[in-house]
Design a protein around this motif. Structure first.
Motif, PDB file in Angstrom:
ATOM      1  N   PRO A  70     -11.026   0.844  -0.332  1.00 60.15           N
ATOM      2  CA  PRO A  70     -10.207   1.202  -1.624  1.00 60.15           C
ATOM      3  C   PRO A  70     -10.048   2.684  -1.839  1.00 60.15           C
ATOM      4  O   PRO A  70      -9.323   2.947  -2.763  1.00 60.15           O
ATOM      5  CB  PRO A  70     -11.133   0.479  -2.577  1.00 60.15           C
ATOM      6  CG  PRO A  70     -12.612   0.509  -2.048  1.00 60.15           C
ATOM      7  CD  PRO A  70     -12.323   0.228  -0.653  1.00 60.15           C
TER       8      PRO A  70
ATOM      9  N   GLU B 156      -6.792   3.424   0.540  1.00 61.76           N
ATOM     10  CA  GLU B 156      -6.066   2.012   0.658  1.00 61.76           C
ATOM     11  C   GLU B 156      -5.673   1.904   2.384  1.00 61.76           C
ATOM     12  O   GLU B 156      -4.533   1.521   2.332  1.00 61.76           O
ATOM     13  CB  GLU B 156      -4.915   2.435  -0.336  1.00 61.76           C
ATOM     14  CG  GLU B 156      -5.428   2.290  -1.764  1.00 61.76           C
ATOM     15  CD  GLU B 156      -4.132   2.508  -2.809  1.00 61.76           C
ATOM     16  OE1 GLU B 156      -3.397   2.580  -2.278  1.00 61.76           O
ATOM     17  OE2 GLU B 156      -4.427   2.024  -3.843  1.00 61.76           O
TER      18      GLU B 156
ATOM     19  N   ARG C  72      -0.732 -11.860 -18.535  1.00 58.35           N
ATOM     20  CA  ARG C  72      -2.256 -11.964 -18.561  1.00 58.35           C
ATOM     21  C   ARG C  72      -2.735 -13.393 -19.082  1.00 58.35           C
ATOM     22  O   ARG C  72      -3.593 -13.716 -18.782  1.00 58.35           O
ATOM     23  CB  ARG C  72      -2.441 -10.636 -19.195  1.00 58.35           C
ATOM     24  CG  ARG C  72      -2.349  -9.383 -18.472  1.00 58.35           C
ATOM     25  CD  ARG C  72      -2.360  -8.181 -19.208  1.00 58.35           C
ATOM     26  NE  ARG C  72      -2.368  -7.035 -18.529  1.00 58.35           N
ATOM     27  CZ  ARG C  72      -1.973  -5.722 -19.153  1.00 58.35           C
ATOM     28  NH1 ARG C  72      -1.973  -5.455 -20.386  1.00 58.35           N
ATOM     29  NH2 ARG C  72      -2.197  -4.731 -18.371  1.00 58.35           N
TER      30      ARG C  72
ATOM     31  N   SER D 195      -6.914 -13.424 -11.565  1.00 58.34           N
ATOM     32  CA  SER D 195      -7.175 -12.092 -11.814  1.00 58.34           C
ATOM     33  C   SER D 195      -5.898 -11.398 -11.544  1.00 58.34           C
ATOM     34  O   SER D 195      -5.189 -11.628 -10.564  1.00 58.34           O
ATOM     35  CB  SER D 195      -8.598 -11.325 -11.132  1.00 58.34           C
ATOM     36  OG  SER D 195      -8.455  -9.928 -11.085  1.00 58.34           O
ATOM     37  N   GLU D 196      -5.648 -10.231 -12.372  1.00 55.82           N
ATOM     38  CA  GLU D 196      -4.579  -9.498 -11.869  1.00 55.82           C
ATOM     39  C   GLU D 196      -4.548  -8.739 -10.418  1.00 55.82           C
ATOM     40  O   GLU D 196      -3.396  -8.391 -10.053  1.00 55.82           O
ATOM     41  CB  GLU D 196      -4.407  -8.416 -12.900  1.00 55.82           C
ATOM     42  CG  GLU D 196      -3.742  -9.014 -14.479  1.00 55.82           C
ATOM     43  CD  GLU D 196      -3.371  -7.799 -15.159  1.00 55.82           C
ATOM     44  OE1 GLU D 196      -2.220  -7.431 -15.500  1.00 55.82           O
ATOM     45  OE2 GLU D 196      -4.471  -7.076 -15.842  1.00 55.82           O
ATOM     46  N   LYS D 197      -5.745  -8.841  -9.839  1.00 55.19           N
ATOM     47  CA  LYS D 197      -5.912  -8.234  -8.784  1.00 55.19           C
ATOM     48  C   LYS D 197      -5.115  -8.830  -7.695  1.00 55.19           C
ATOM     49  O   LYS D 197      -5.030  -8.623  -6.286  1.00 55.19           O
ATOM     50  CB  LYS D 197      -7.338  -7.876  -8.324  1.00 55.19           C
ATOM     51  CG  LYS D 197      -8.254  -7.150  -9.128  1.00 55.19           C
ATOM     52  CD  LYS D 197      -9.558  -6.907  -8.695  1.00 55.19           C
ATOM     53  CE  LYS D 197     -10.337  -5.658  -9.439  1.00 55.19           C
ATOM     54  NZ  LYS D 197     -11.581  -5.620  -9.125  1.00 55.19           N
ATOM     55  N   ILE D 198      -4.824 -10.190  -8.057  1.00 53.77           N
ATOM     56  CA  ILE D 198      -4.220 -11.182  -6.796  1.00 53.77           C
ATOM     57  C   ILE D 198      -2.820 -10.152  -6.425  1.00 53.77           C
ATOM     58  O   ILE D 198      -2.210 -10.564  -5.174  1.00 53.77           O
ATOM     59  CB  ILE D 198      -3.701 -12.565  -7.291  1.00 53.77           C
ATOM     60  CG1 ILE D 198      -3.535 -13.312  -6.472  1.00 53.77           C
ATOM     61  CG2 ILE D 198      -2.498 -12.438  -8.680  1.00 53.77           C
ATOM     62  CD1 ILE D 198      -3.549 -14.965  -6.723  1.00 53.77           C
ATOM     63  N   TYR D 199      -2.259  -9.481  -7.489  1.00 54.63           N
ATOM     64  CA  TYR D 199      -1.116  -8.712  -7.039  1.00 54.63           C
ATOM     65  C   TYR D 199      -1.261  -7.468  -6.161  1.00 54.63           C
ATOM     66  O   TYR D 199      -0.219  -6.770  -5.853  1.00 54.63           O
ATOM     67  CB  TYR D 199      -0.422  -8.306  -8.165  1.00 54.63           C
ATOM     68  CG  TYR D 199       0.305  -9.425  -9.028  1.00 54.63           C
ATOM     69  CD1 TYR D 199       1.366 -10.179  -8.875  1.00 54.63           C
ATOM     70  CD2 TYR D 199      -0.542 -10.162 -10.254  1.00 54.63           C
ATOM     71  CE1 TYR D 199       1.836 -11.425  -9.678  1.00 54.63           C
ATOM     72  CE2 TYR D 199      -0.109 -11.092 -10.756  1.00 54.63           C
ATOM     73  CZ  TYR D 199       1.004 -11.677 -10.672  1.00 54.63           C
ATOM     74  OH  TYR D 199       1.580 -12.903 -11.528  1.00 54.63           O
ATOM     75  N   GLU D 200      -2.468  -7.208  -5.963  1.00 53.42           N
ATOM     76  CA  GLU D 200      -2.964  -6.050  -5.177  1.00 53.42           C
ATOM     77  C   GLU D 200      -3.395  -6.310  -3.749  1.00 53.42           C
ATOM     78  O   GLU D 200      -4.074  -7.321  -3.815  1.00 53.42           O
ATOM     79  CB  GLU D 200      -3.932  -5.064  -5.899  1.00 53.42           C
ATOM     80  CG  GLU D 200      -3.639  -4.817  -7.592  1.00 53.42           C
ATOM     81  CD  GLU D 200      -4.973  -4.320  -8.028  1.00 53.42           C
ATOM     82  OE1 GLU D 200      -5.803  -4.089  -7.492  1.00 53.42           O
ATOM     83  OE2 GLU D 200      -4.807  -4.011  -9.483  1.00 53.42           O
TER      84      GLU D 200
ATOM     85  N   ARG E 204      -1.228 -10.048   0.564  1.00 51.16           N
ATOM     86  CA  ARG E 204      -1.067 -10.049  -0.708  1.00 51.16           C
ATOM     87  C   ARG E 204       0.218 -10.852  -1.146  1.00 51.16           C
ATOM     88  O   ARG E 204       0.174 -11.715  -2.116  1.00 51.16           O
ATOM     89  CB  ARG E 204      -0.841  -8.397  -1.311  1.00 51.16           C
ATOM     90  CG  ARG E 204      -0.627  -8.280  -2.903  1.00 51.16           C
ATOM     91  CD  ARG E 204       0.901  -8.186  -3.010  1.00 51.16           C
ATOM     92  NE  ARG E 204       1.504  -7.524  -2.145  1.00 51.16           N
ATOM     93  CZ  ARG E 204       2.043  -6.342  -2.287  1.00 51.16           C
ATOM     94  NH1 ARG E 204       1.264  -5.502  -3.150  1.00 51.16           N
ATOM     95  NH2 ARG E 204       2.882  -5.772  -1.369  1.00 51.16           N
TER      96      ARG E 204
ATOM     97  N   GLN F 176      -5.716  -6.440  -0.662  1.00 49.06           N
ATOM     98  CA  GLN F 176      -7.243  -6.165  -0.709  1.00 49.06           C
ATOM     99  C   GLN F 176      -7.643  -5.219   0.369  1.00 49.06           C
ATOM    100  O   GLN F 176      -7.802  -5.697   1.577  1.00 49.06           O
ATOM    101  CB  GLN F 176      -7.839  -7.495  -0.446  1.00 49.06           C
ATOM    102  CG  GLN F 176      -7.367  -8.600  -1.538  1.00 49.06           C
ATOM    103  CD  GLN F 176      -7.924  -8.068  -2.767  1.00 49.06           C
ATOM    104  OE1 GLN F 176      -9.017  -7.708  -3.264  1.00 49.06           O
ATOM    105  NE2 GLN F 176      -6.909  -8.133  -3.713  1.00 49.06           N
ATOM    106  N   TRP F 177      -7.658  -4.033   0.163  1.00 53.10           N
ATOM    107  CA  TRP F 177      -7.743  -2.856   1.063  1.00 53.10           C
ATOM    108  C   TRP F 177      -9.171  -2.954   1.841  1.00 53.10           C
ATOM    109  O   TRP F 177     -10.217  -3.206   0.945  1.00 53.10           O
ATOM    110  CB  TRP F 177      -7.526  -1.607   0.648  1.00 53.10           C
ATOM    111  CG  TRP F 177      -6.154  -1.432  -0.165  1.00 53.10           C
ATOM    112  CD1 TRP F 177      -6.018  -1.092  -1.426  1.00 53.10           C
ATOM    113  CD2 TRP F 177      -4.858  -1.344   0.427  1.00 53.10           C
ATOM    114  NE1 TRP F 177      -4.582  -1.065  -1.718  1.00 53.10           N
ATOM    115  CE2 TRP F 177      -3.930  -1.170  -0.564  1.00 53.10           C
ATOM    116  CE3 TRP F 177      -4.407  -1.490   1.602  1.00 53.10           C
ATOM    117  CZ2 TRP F 177      -2.725  -1.247  -0.282  1.00 53.10           C
ATOM    118  CZ3 TRP F 177      -3.121  -1.658   1.977  1.00 53.10           C
ATOM    119  CH2 TRP F 177      -2.165  -1.330   1.049  1.00 53.10           C
TER     120      TRP F 177
END
Length: 318
Positions: A90, A93, A70, A79-84, A15, A86-87
């Motif tokens: 999910p 996690e 945003r 996407s904001e998912k770039i900060y999460e 990440r 990638q489990w």
């Protein structure tokens, strides 16, 4: 557990690498993120110092920075998912549990897959089940249905840790013995049981290597024999096709006797007539097999494999 912790750290690092790559490509987003980080750090310091005034204003400032980010992400199609991270799972996690002491379903799947691999069941047999086992091709389909029901009770008892003896599946080539043996293995693994599935000649090779190449005191040999003696179910495929040497007879007799004493079930499938086992092997081995075994004969007019092959070739026999 250490492996799962390492996996979580790897996902977090991946990440961080994605975010850094995005910052290099889009400095304006990096600028907003730096301002958000500085703002959050300032709020933490004020909180630790006991300052409680200005919290509403700080929250408004943070929300404005979040809205700015945003807008930039949307502008670049990100996407904001770039900060999460990638489990892989999910749900937990990648922790392996949903709460302390409660394993996640992903761990059940991992354990099941590990059990399949450890069993030695060939990949091509993974789809062999009771559902796709045909009883209509047998000489007495109703009798075959009764045998399947008895075998499924056998599995139920194993899963309840109440083993009800052993099974010998007897039939000529192409009568479905291997399919049925694999179906038993698959059903047991799905129920969380430990299974060892081996062609008899391959099993004897494993024993020979363990004893004479690795050495009887090696850790690998000790683990191998512990598994053969203590797994919930041992399945010997194609018994009778191996070379009937003194070594083979002694090792098979010892293994089956040991499992009988431990009340550990086994399944044996063979092309041999039941009475021929004693003639071709040794009365001791026959005695150990006969001790707690139920014999199921699989009878049909001709080899099912041969019949299926003829259908595929569309050849009419004259």
């Amino acid at each position: 557990m250490a492996q799962l912790k390492s996996k979580r750290e790897q996902k977090k690092q991946e990440r961080d690498d994605r975010v850094q790559a995005m910052h290099r490509a889009h400095p304006d987003i990096a600028n907003v993120d730096a301002r958000m980080q500085a703002h959050a750090l300032s709020c933490v310091r004020k909180s630790l110092a006991g300052e409680t005034t200005g919290l509403d204003a700080a929250d408004i400032e943070y929300q404005a920075l979040l809205a700015e980010r945003r807008k930039l992400l949307a502008q670049y199609g990100l996407s904001e998912k770039i900060y999460e991270p990638q489990w892989d799972c999910p749900i937990c996690e990648d922790r392996g549990y949903v709460r302390p002491g409660v394993p996640c379903v992903c761990q059940s799947d991992s354990r099941r897959e590990a059990s399949f691999l450890a069993s030695g069941l060939p990949e091509k047999y993974r789809d062999k089940t009771f559902a796709n086992f045909r009883t209509d091709v047998y000489s007495d389909p109703a009798d075959m249905e009764r045998k399947l029901a008895r075998i499924q009770r056998f599995i139920d008892k194993l899963a309840a840790h109440q083993p009800m003896g052993n099974l010998v599946l007897r039939g000529y080539v192409g009568r479905g013995k291997t399919h049925l043996s694999a179906a038993i293995a698959n059903a047991c693994i799905e129920r969380g049981l430990t299974v060892v599935y081996r062609r008899t000649d391959d099993l004897l090779d494993l024993i020979r290597v363990s004893k004479f190449e690795r050495g009887q005191d090696s850790d690998e040999t000790i683990r191998t024999f512990d598994l053969l003696r203590n797994c919930d179910l041992l399945i010997l495929d194609d018994f009778g096709a191996e070379a009937r040497t003194e070594f083979a007879i002694d090792e098979l007799t010892r293994l089956i006797e040991d499992r009988n004493l431990r009340n550990k079930s086994w399944v044996l499938n063979t092309n041999l007539e039941y009475g021929d086992i004693e003639k071709l092997y040794d009365p001791r081995l026959m005695d150990r097999i006969d001790e707690k075994a139920t014999v199921f004969r699989l009878e049909m007019p001709e080899s099912f494999r041969r019949e299926e092959a003829r259908k595929e070739l569309d050849v009419e026999l004259i």
